[in-house]
Design a protein around this motif. Structure first.
Motif, short mmCIF file in Angstrom:
data_model
loop_
_atom_site.label_atom_id
_atom_site.label_comp_id
_atom_site.label_asym_id
_atom_site.label_seq_id
_atom_site.Cartn_x
_atom_site.Cartn_y
_atom_site.Cartn_z
N ALA A 15 -2.03 -3.87 -3.85
CA ALA A 15 -2.18 -4.09 -2.40
C ALA A 15 -3.55 -4.68 -2.11
N LEU A 16 -4.52 -4.30 -2.93
CA LEU A 16 -5.81 -4.97 -2.89
C LEU A 16 -5.88 -5.83 -4.14
N CYS B 104 -8.67 3.64 -3.06
CA CYS B 104 -9.70 2.67 -2.62
C CYS B 104 -10.71 3.35 -1.69
N CYS C 208 0.83 -1.21 0.00
CA CYS C 208 0.00 0.00 0.00
C CYS C 208 0.87 1.26 0.00
N ILE C 209 0.51 2.22 -0.84
CA ILE C 209 1.26 3.49 -0.89
C ILE C 209 0.40 4.66 -0.40
N SER C 210 -0.69 4.38 0.27
CA SER C 210 -1.56 5.41 0.84
C SER C 210 -2.02 6.44 -0.19
N CYS C 211 -2.46 5.97 -1.34
CA CYS C 211 -2.94 6.90 -2.36
C CYS C 211 -4.41 7.24 -2.17
N TYR C 212 -5.05 6.53 -1.29
CA TYR C 212 -6.47 6.76 -0.96
C TYR C 212 -7.44 6.46 -2.09
N ILE D 232 -4.81 1.21 5.36
CA ILE D 232 -6.21 1.17 4.96
C ILE D 232 -6.92 0.11 5.79
N CYS E 272 -6.86 0.07 -7.26
CA CYS E 272 -5.59 0.08 -6.53
C CYS E 272 -4.40 0.01 -7.49
N PRO E 273 -3.47 0.98 -7.44
CA PRO E 273 -2.40 1.05 -8.43
C PRO E 273 -1.20 0.16 -8.12
N THR E 274 -1.29 -0.59 -7.02
CA THR E 274 -0.11 -1.38 -6.64
C THR E 274 -0.40 -2.86 -6.46
S1 SF4 Z 1 -5.71 1.92 -3.49
FE1 SF4 Z 1 -4.19 0.41 -2.88
S2 SF4 Z 1 -2.30 1.59 -2.62
FE2 SF4 Z 1 -3.97 3.08 -2.67
S3 SF4 Z 1 -4.50 3.41 -0.52
FE3 SF4 Z 1 -5.83 1.77 -1.27
S4 SF4 Z 1 -4.76 -0.16 -0.78
FE4 SF4 Z 1 -3.26 1.53 -0.60
#
Ligand code: SF4
Ligand code: SF4
Ligand code: FES
Lengths: 527, 361
Positions: free
Chosen positions: B212-213, B161, B155-159, B185, B208-210
């Protein structure tokens, strides 16, 4: 729908009646949620405290089956308080004067007596919708699956006509279709009254056109509906071909339905699973499923879209059109030499004015909403913009009728049925998708906590649910979603065949079954 | 469809070129239109611009610091540079920082629609993970739901999601917990999604761009051989008609992703369209024609036998009971071609209108 889905961002007042949209059409509901955040107002009329009701400015928990009374009461207030759109009534409608006269006796107090609502709430709803600049009505089966389904729809039309909420952006009367291609099935002529493209079978020109094209004289009279046909099985109907419909589980009065199909001499079923209905068939033909075949489907906003094949068919499964064509050819019926779904669809376009400007290649990008009367026509996102199909919009003089069955001493509780978010229809598909049972593993009966004690039930225990047609055993779940005196469950689980109980009556015009209401008795029972 | 093209009167200068724009457009949107490559991470065109990752910065003459192009509304006469040495260096530093906080791992595209965004950016900017040797920024979560993987190490905390859930779905099932380095998150009460307001629409996964989800159902196919193919189609459930991409590997249907440009759904789906696809290749599928034998049981036969028997039955009923005795019920689930051939079978075959569909939905 008279208006496109994209229009759901535009109304300033939503009137949602008989639609559990967050569970049945979730993506459409997200559009409403956005509009609400932007400041739009919403009235929700539904017996149950459905999630949509929680977001509404005004929730009208009317008694099941009393919609017409509510709508008459609202129309009365709109007329009484001068909230009508008089120039729209004068320019675009017929029967306005008689209608306004007809409304006089239906005061909010009268409507309150039938619906169990507060008269002040009925007044408020009428004023909210009546004063809206853009008022939009959304409804689903909660409106049509009644013996008075047609009356319900006409009452909604009356409201829209008297307030001029039709033919403009962000307005309209918008039924949300429950099945992915129920619209397309009607468009394609699979109805007893119309040829493809809603061309009436009793219109001499249409009858001539199709008789000529199909190479034989076709009766200029309507066929019987499916409901009548099931009643006639073994009497005047002796053979049936059924495509992909788990009739036994989805239709009301299951015992009747099963008996009907058993009394046929010949039943051919085309389906993707060996359903409960397949067990009654003489011949079961395996069809390709979604994802295995190319085709066309039409959504609730009349958008014509392509379905595409991604994987090969399972086993020897074949496309539905191929199967029907093969049977037809064996019976010597001409005109079934299709080689692809494209061939079939292009034939439909050639015969239907609403698709006349379309063909297989032109719908590649799904830009068109019918009618598309000619090539280069951009399609028709909003219906009735300049004028109505038949000239003027007609008011109907509707009266309230009780449901086919009302509660009494023997059957003192209202049962209403519906769908759940995670399960679809008879669950033949969602039930076979991994993970769904993590969220929804069995059906249960929603009972208001106050009723638990009165009916001697326990939350999590079992109950026998009995109507005049049968008994079903079901787990009990306390929930204040349903009002006291009304219980709710879905028809998606075969081990809880709720449609054994339903089927008390039919709308006299559409013969749609009254699945939404029946009177039942609820008694505790051992697990 | 209703969008009348806006009158574009104002102009600004973009990398030395005069570009017109309409009121309310952001610098990022204009750059996109003009074919500039401005990298983004916290941007999803369906959501309100958020301005968190600062990867999309551009130089704006007259301002001291670079500005985030996704949150800056264009004004007439602005002079913008989307790619200068300083800007590129700035972006690289940001990406290195992000990379350093994330485990170096390949993310399978089956995880979600946008799951490759971060890795593609790192690749394009030739950034190796690990320049800042920091600690990992998140933890995995024990959630046994079969649909959504929560792998917060990525997760990169891009918000995105959180925002898609709130802005698009209006569900507010997930939020951001803690601050700074411990940001994470989480579902309501830091609990299982099942116990939250989550409806399992999968929108958080797809934005989600990574990775992480991740889409747990699709991920079951990670080890399957074959190239991942996408086929555009329409959801088979309700009448909204959401467009989807069917994900397949060789002969297997392995997952679903929403079509971001689907006219009815614009990237949205619900649990049924997103996750209930595997009925298609379920073992219960009918794979061979069946005919009822004298023993009263259904038996597998070849197509010719079954079709002959089907036709023969109709011919017999026609002879014995006349043409009104044959009735057809089409499906509201099958394509138009199925309904059309069904009605033609009845009308051209028997000259009657004994046809209906299952209007019950
Ligand atoms: S979309 Fe993915 S990377 Fe971005 S905050 Fe949510 S879990 Fe983290
Ligand atoms: S994804 Fe959900 S809302 Fe969209 S068509 Fe499918 S069932 Fe309907
Ligand atoms: S994309 Fe603009 S700040 Fe993240």
């Amino acid at each position: 729908m008279s208006n496109p889905l994209a229009d759901m961002d535009k109304p300033d007042v939503f009137f949602c009646i008989g639609t559990n949209m967050t569970e049945c059409h979730p993506v459409a509901a997200t559009r409403i949620k956005k509009a609400l955040k932007r400041g739009a107002k919403m009235i929700v009329a539904d017996p149950r405290k459905i999630p949509l009701a929680g977001m509404a400015d005004l929730h009208l928990p009317l008694r099941v089956g009393s919609d017409v009374a509510l709508l008459l009461g609202m129309a009365h207030v709109i007329a009484r308080d001068g909230l009508t759109d008089n120039s729209f009534i004068a320019d675009r409608t017929k029967g306005g004067d008689e209608f306004l006269e007809h409304l006089k006796p239906f005061s909010p107090e009268w409507a309150a007596g039938i619906t169990g609502l507060n008269p002040a709430d009925i007044e408020q709803a009428a004023r909210l919708y009546g004063r809206a600049d853009r008022g939009a009505i959304y409804y689903t089966l909660g409106i049509t699956e009644h013996i008075c389904g047609v009356d319900n729809v006409q009452s909604l039309c009356n409201l829209a006509l008297m307030t001029g909420n039709l033919g403009r952006e962000g307005t309209g009367i918008n039924p949300m279709r429950g099945q992915n291609n129920i619209q397309g099935a009607g468009d394609s002529g699979a109805v007893p009254a119309n040829f493809p493209g809603f061309q009436p079978v009793n219109d001499p020109d249409c009858q001539k056109k199709f008789s000529k094209f199909y190479g034989r004289e076709i009766d200029p009279v309507k066929g019987i509906t499916k409901v009548t046909a099931l009643n006639e099985c073994g009497k005047s109907i002796h053979a049936m071909i059924i495509n992909g419909e788990n009739t036994v589980v989805s239709d009301p009065d299951r015992a009747h339905c099963q008996h009907a199909l058993e009394s046929l001499d010949h039943l051919v079923l085309i389906d993707i699973f060996r359903t409960e209905t397949a067990e009654l068939a003489d011949i079961v033909l395996p069809a390709t499923a979604w994802g295995e075949t190319d085709g066309v489907c039409v959504n609730t906003e009349r958008r014509v879209q392509r379905l595409r094949q991604a994987v090969p068919p399972q086993g020897e499964a074949k496309p539905d059109w191929w199967i029907v064509s093969q049977i037809s050819q064996r019976l010597g019926i001409p005109g079934f030499e299709y080689e692809s779904a494209k061939d079939v669809f292009n034939e439909v376009c050639g015969l239907s004015p609403i698709y006349a400007g379309l063909d297989w290649d032109r719908i590649e990008n799904a830009e068109y909403q019918w009618p598309v009367p000619e090539i280069d026509h951009p399609g028709t996102p909003i219906l009735h913009e300049g004028e109505f199909k038949n000239g003027r919009g007609l008011f109907s003089l509707v009266n309230y009728r009780d449901p086919a069955e009302v509660v009494d001493d023997d059957y003192p509780v209202w049962l209403t049925t519906g769908r759940r978010l995670q399960a679809y229809h008879t669950h033949t598909q969602t039930g076979r998708s991994a993970g769904i049972d993590y969220l929804l593993s069995e059906e249960s009966l929603e009972v208001h906590p106050d009723d638990l004690t009165a009916l001697h039930l326990t939350d999590g225990g079992f109950a026998n649910l009995t109507s005049r047609r049968g008994t079903v055993k079901i787990r009990v779940r306390a929930s204040d979603q349903s009002p006291p005196g009304t219980v709710f469950c879905s028809f998606s689980f075969n081990d809880v065949p709720v449609n054994i109980l339903t089927g008390s009556g039919y709308d006299p015009i559409t013969e749609t079954a009254e699945l939404k209401v029946c009177a039942v008795r609820v008694e505790p029972v051992e697990e | 469809m209703n969008a009348t093209p806006e009158v574009q009167t104002e102009t600004l200068t973009l990398d030395g070129e005069e570009v017109s724009f309409h009121e309310g457009e952001t610098i990022y949107e204009i750059s996109q239109r003009a074919g500039r490559e401005v990298p983004t991470l916290c941007y999803d065109e369906r959501l309100e611009a958020f301005g968190a990752c600062r990867l999309c910065v551009v130089e704006l003459e007259g301002t001291r610091n670079p500005v985030a192009s996704c949150t800056t509304t264009a004004e007439a006469g602005m002079v913008v540079h989307t790619s200068t040495e300083t800007i590129e260096k700035h972006r690289r530093t940001l990406l290195e920082l992000v990379a350093s906080e994330n485990p170096d791992a390949t993310i399978d595209p089956l995880r979600g629609f946008a799951s490759q965004e971060l890795n593609e950016l790192l690749c394009k900017h030739d950034v190796q993970p690990g320049r800042f040797q920091g600690q990992l920024s998140g933890t995995s979560n024990n959630d046994d739901n079969p649909f959504i993987l929560r792998d917060y190490d990525h997760c990169i905390s891009c918000y995105r999601c959180v925002r898609v859930c709130a802005e698009q779905e209006g569900d507010y099932a997930i939020t951001m917990m803690n601050r700074g380095f411990d940001k994470q998150i989480t579902a309501e009460f830091n609990n299982r999604l099942k116990d939250s307001a989550c409806t399992f629409c999968g929108q958080c996964v797809q934005t989600c761009p990574t990775g992480a989800l991740g889409d747990r159902k699709a991920m079951r196919a990670e080890s399957l051989p074959g190239k991942l193919e996408k086929t555009r189609s329409v959801c088979p459930y309700c009448g909204v008609g959401c467009q989807v991409d069917l994900l397949s590997k060789e002969d297997r249907l392995v997952g679903i992703q929403p079509a971001m440009d689907g006219p009815a759904n614009e990237g949205a789906l619900c649990i049924k369209g997103q996750f209930a696809f595997d009925f298609v290749q379920h073992d219960d599928r009918l794979t061979k024609p069946l005919v009822r034998g004298d023993d009263g049981e259904l038996h597998e036969v070849d197509w010719n036998t079954a079709l002959d028997r089907a036709a023969e039955g109709f011919r017999k009923v026609l002879e014995e009971h006349g043409r009104y005795a044959v009735y057809g019920i089409a499906s509201g689930r099958a394509p138009n071609e199925a309904a059309y051939t069904m009605q033609k079978f009845i009308r051209a075959g028997f000259g009657t209108n004994q046809i209906d569909n299952c209007s019950r939905a």
